[in-house]
Design an enzyme around this catalytic site. Sequence first.
Site, PDB file in Angstrom:
ATOM      1  N   LYS A  55       0.832  -1.218   0.000  1.00 30.84           N
ATOM      2  CA  LYS A  55       0.000   0.000   0.000  1.00 30.84           C
ATOM      3  C   LYS A  55       0.861   1.261   0.000  1.00 30.84           C
ATOM      4  CE  LYS A  55       0.617   1.144   4.488  1.00 30.84           C
ATOM      5  NZ  LYS A  55       0.703   2.401   5.231  1.00 30.84           N
ATOM      6  N   THR A  89      -3.972   5.289   3.598  1.00 30.44           N
ATOM      7  CA  THR A  89      -2.662   5.826   3.220  1.00 30.44           C
ATOM      8  C   THR A  89      -2.727   6.641   1.935  1.00 30.44           C
ATOM      9  OG1 THR A  89      -1.656   3.895   4.274  1.00 30.44           O
ATOM     10  CG2 THR A  89      -0.244   5.181   2.845  1.00 30.44           C
TER      11      THR A  89
END
Length: 332
Positions: free
Chosen positions: A192, A249
């Site tokens: 990620k 994120t």
Amino acid sequence: MSGHVAVLGAGSWGTAFAKILADAGREVAIWARRRPVAEEIRHRGRNPEYLPDLRLPERVTATADAAEAISGAEVVVLAVPSQTLRGNLAEWAGHLEPDATLVSLMKGIELGTTKRMSEVIVETAKVAADRVVVVSGPNLAPEIAAGQPAATVVACTDVGRATLVQRSVTTPYFRPYTNDDVIGCELGGAVKNVIALSYGIATAMGFGDNTRAMLITRGLAETARLGVALGADPLTFAGLAGMGDLVGTCSSPLSRNRTFGEHLGRGETLEQAQVATRQTAEGVKSCLAIRDLARAHGVEMPITEQVERVCHEGVDPRLAVRALMSRTTKPE
């Protein structure tokens, strides 16, 4: 569980995690690499370098001596940059209690070896894999430090050990879920960061929500492809350690990786972005190791490949976008 918890690393997430542990009733000793930081935490309850506005609970103390922090700790939380883990842990391993639980907060893949953080811990500390617990999820430290509601995944092949850690970090604002898919949780956390770099690049280039939704969705697809090749449960990627962490994120301006990507998207070099952000985002280093891991397993990861080219080969982000969009069409 009696005994104190050692948190090795006084960065944002290590500091916030120490607060969580203390709020859940545990005595916590933070190891800080720099003595002035340890003294500030010990005497004033504040970390001057990270989260300076956070007042730490009285249950939290600190030291610049790792052996002192580790001695007698039933749980040892590792919160150092992923590429420094092996060197640090080699020095610390001799001080670990015989059955201490080792908790990894790190989200990266080791350069050169392409090992996940739990694998580095097992190898370096010479412990059984079922003693290592991985914490992963949408864990933006400033929000958690402020007591905003958040959830995470506590993963271990020994569900009993995961449950013990779960109890140690359950607070009114922090909700942990257990999982036995360590591989999936670690890969979700590592990849990620790379996708968030691409999201930041796209944002700075002025692309809108369609593009950003595409990057999140196709980024998740390539994360799951790699995960399945390594033996992860594909359902893990639909949960907090997969989709949850990826959305958090990518979408948050608090994210170092997204912010770093924005600098690259504005045409800055890697070095300029490092100067501007005063640090290297985890995904910048990990994208090399993740690309190598994917190639070794014959897995296509086109977004990761292009992020690596922008970061490490100096490719213009516009050319990277063109390369992504001109790939051969195929079924979803």
